[in-house]
Design an enzyme around this catalytic site. Structure first.
Site, mmCIF file in Angstrom:
data_model
loop_
_atom_site.group_PDB
_atom_site.id
_atom_site.type_symbol
_atom_site.label_atom_id
_atom_site.label_comp_id
_atom_site.label_asym_id
_atom_site.label_seq_id
_atom_site.Cartn_x
_atom_site.Cartn_y
_atom_site.Cartn_z
ATOM 1 N N GLU A 158 -13.194 14.472 77.876
ATOM 2 C CA GLU A 158 -13.402 15.599 78.804
ATOM 3 C C GLU A 158 -13.427 15.113 80.241
ATOM 4 O O GLU A 158 -12.902 15.766 81.153
ATOM 5 C CB GLU A 158 -14.722 16.313 78.481
ATOM 6 C CG GLU A 158 -14.708 17.029 77.136
ATOM 7 C CD GLU A 158 -16.126 17.412 76.721
ATOM 8 O OE1 GLU A 158 -16.669 18.350 77.311
ATOM 9 O OE2 GLU A 158 -16.681 16.759 75.824
ATOM 10 N N SER B 79 -25.907 15.556 71.786
ATOM 11 C CA SER B 79 -26.491 16.667 72.531
ATOM 12 C C SER B 79 -27.994 16.471 72.581
ATOM 13 O O SER B 79 -28.603 16.027 71.603
ATOM 14 C CB SER B 79 -26.149 17.983 71.832
ATOM 15 O OG SER B 79 -27.056 18.995 72.225
ATOM 16 N N LYS C 86 -24.595 17.397 67.018
ATOM 17 C CA LYS C 86 -23.419 17.291 67.880
ATOM 18 C C LYS C 86 -22.932 15.862 68.117
ATOM 19 O O LYS C 86 -23.702 14.926 68.238
ATOM 20 C CB LYS C 86 -23.700 17.916 69.259
ATOM 21 C CG LYS C 86 -23.707 19.423 69.286
ATOM 22 C CD LYS C 86 -22.385 20.057 68.887
ATOM 23 C CE LYS C 86 -21.323 19.953 69.965
ATOM 24 N NZ LYS C 86 -21.628 20.765 71.138
ATOM 25 N N HIS D 165 2.912 26.347 72.983
ATOM 26 C CA HIS D 165 1.924 27.428 73.200
ATOM 27 C C HIS D 165 0.671 27.198 72.357
ATOM 28 O O HIS D 165 -0.018 28.149 72.005
ATOM 29 C CB HIS D 165 2.509 28.813 72.870
ATOM 30 C CG HIS D 165 3.844 29.052 73.496
ATOM 31 N ND1 HIS D 165 4.014 29.687 74.703
ATOM 32 C CD2 HIS D 165 5.090 28.710 73.080
ATOM 33 C CE1 HIS D 165 5.301 29.734 75.010
ATOM 34 N NE2 HIS D 165 5.980 29.149 74.043
#
Ligand code: ARG
Length: 449
Positions: free
Chosen positions: A290, A277, A283, A156
């Site tokens: 992803e 970024s 960033k 979980h």
């Protein structure tokens, strides 16, 4: 020239808009090496059956090799009347040699595409296995060097029990071994030679299907001409293997995304595998991970598209089947891309041992060990669970275990114990080597012999 191969029955041409709509050249173009190989084999079969003279067979073989060269070199000139790769190749062959007009005896584009697609699937399954082998090897090597590194295991997404990083990494490698088995199954599914099925009802000509099969490295013949031209279940097997692999890679991607976040801080992203970024100067993003997650949508979509194409079609060939290629090629290309990216990503992962160990040191994760200690002393597990849970609830839980001894103690097949993980990592690595060898040992394509 400039006429369709089937124009004899017609007194006029099709409307150009519909001709474009019906054409499959754009998608089946990439099947040309298989189409040439299939035609070479068919010509040899015809020659063996004495349906072609030696001279004709030689002229066709030479002609086909020339067509292949033209296609390889981008010198092949397509005509608007070339409605698919099969007609384009036959048209060009017949320009090169009049013997080309004898090649299509006993053959239909229906069994021709059924063959081309099987050859494509066979190669794609083998190549995917080679790509998988590289990724599995990368994971197993990382698992071996990190066999004893402690980290929290999660359920979980809550800290659950300490494990080893090697164990967690192998948890991504094991499903990939099963994926490899699925690709090998897909390879086997494509292993029946369909030529000789004709349009759907075979042929009166005494074709030598055995010769054609041998030339192309098939060990089995399709046993029903109607089935051979109408089903694409072998392609579905491949698309399914790609889809399950996609799911597995998306889970790997998701773990890496989490681990790279400041909240976890388990991996540092090397510059070579990260992106920045355009707005936020600080960033560093795990885009590749992803995308492994995101790209699974393609493989799942392709599987559904292919299955939907096949559903409810009457036997035997229907033009709907032309649509099989869009889905199949998309998922195969996607699979190759993802496997390459995933292997590079895994090779570049740098883990933060301190962060992992600190997170693994959370003492509440040792509650299960404490309960199991009571079980060893004779307490019923349910009672032991109650007792330790009470201590946790009241904030008085204490144990002599630590993450290290906890992990070491889970010493059984499938457990995270460091020695076992290292041993399994070695086995997995060996299996990856065997997979690569298997994938590379393909029948040499006819046009390369
Ligand atoms: N382009 C077709 C396909 O991809 C080849 C078979 C065409 N057969 C036919 N009878 N029109 O399926």
């Amino acid at each position: 020239m400039g006429k369709k191969l089937w124009s004899g029955r017609f007194s006029g041409p099709m409307l150009p808009e519909l001709e474009r709509f019906a054409s499959s050249l754009e998608m089946d173009y990439e099947l040309y090496p298989y189409d040439v190989a299939g035609s070479l084999a068919h010509a040899r079969g015809l020659a063996a059956a004495r349906l072609l003279s030696k001279t004709q067979a030689t002229a066709i073989e030479r002609g086909l090799r020339r067509v292949k060269r033209e296609l390889d070199e981008g010198a092949f000139k397509f005509r608007p009347t070339d409605e698919d790769i099969h007609t384009a190749i036959e048209r060009r062959l017949t320009e090169i040699t009049p013997a080309g007009a004898s090649l299509h005896a006993g053959r239909s584009r229906n069994d021709q595409i059924a063959l081309d697609l099987r050859l494509f699937c066979r190669d794609a399954a083998a190549e995917a296995t080679v790509g998988l082998a590289a990724l599995i090897e990368a994971l197993a090597s990382k698992a071996l060097t990190h066999a004893g590194w402690l980290m929290p295991g999660y359920t979980h997404l809550q800290r659950a029990q300490p494990v080893t990083l090697g164990h967690h990494l192998l948890a991504h490698a094991e499903p990939l071994l099963r994926d490899a088995a699925r690709f090998r199954q897909a390879y086997a599914s494509s292993g029946e030679m369909p030529l000789g099925s004709g349009a759907l009802a075979a042929t009166t000509l005494p074709l030598r299907r055995d010769v054609v099969a041998r030339e192309l490295g098939f060990t089995r013949l399709t046993e029903n001409s109607i089935d051979a031209v109408s089903d694409r279940d072998f392609a579905l097997d491949l698309a399914y293997a790609c889809a399950v692999l996609g799911i597995h890679l998306s889970r790997l991607g998701e773990d890496i995304v989490l681990w790279a976040s400041a909240e976890f801080g388990f991996v540092t992203l090397a510059d070579e595998i990260s992106t920045g970024s355009s707005l936020m100067p600080q960033k560093k993003n795990p885009d590749v991970a992803e995308l492994l997650r995101g790209r699974a949508a393609r493989s799942l979509g392709s599987l559904v598209a292919l299955a939907t194409t096949l559903k409810g079609l009457p036997l035997a060939y229907d033009r709907d089947l032309q649509e099989d290629k869009t889905a199949l090629f998309a998922t195969v290309d996607n699979t190759f891309d993802c496997l390459e990216a995933a292997a590079i990503l895994v090779e570049h992962l740098e883990f933060d041992r301190q962060r992992l160990a600190a997170a693994a040191g959370d003492p509440s994760m040792l509650a299960t060990d404490a309960a199991e200690e009571l079980v060893r002393g004779g307490t019923a597990f349910r009672k032991a669970h109650q007792e330790v849970a009470g201590q946790v609830r009241e904030g008085t839980f204490a144990t002599s275990f630590n993450a290290k001894s906890s992990v070491a103690g889970r010493d059984l097949v499938g457990g995270p114990n460091q020695r076992r993980v290292a041993a399994r990592a070695r086995v997995v690595r060996r299996e990856a080597v065997a997979l690569r060898r298997w994938g590379q040992k393909r029948p040499t394509p006819l046009h390369e012999r």
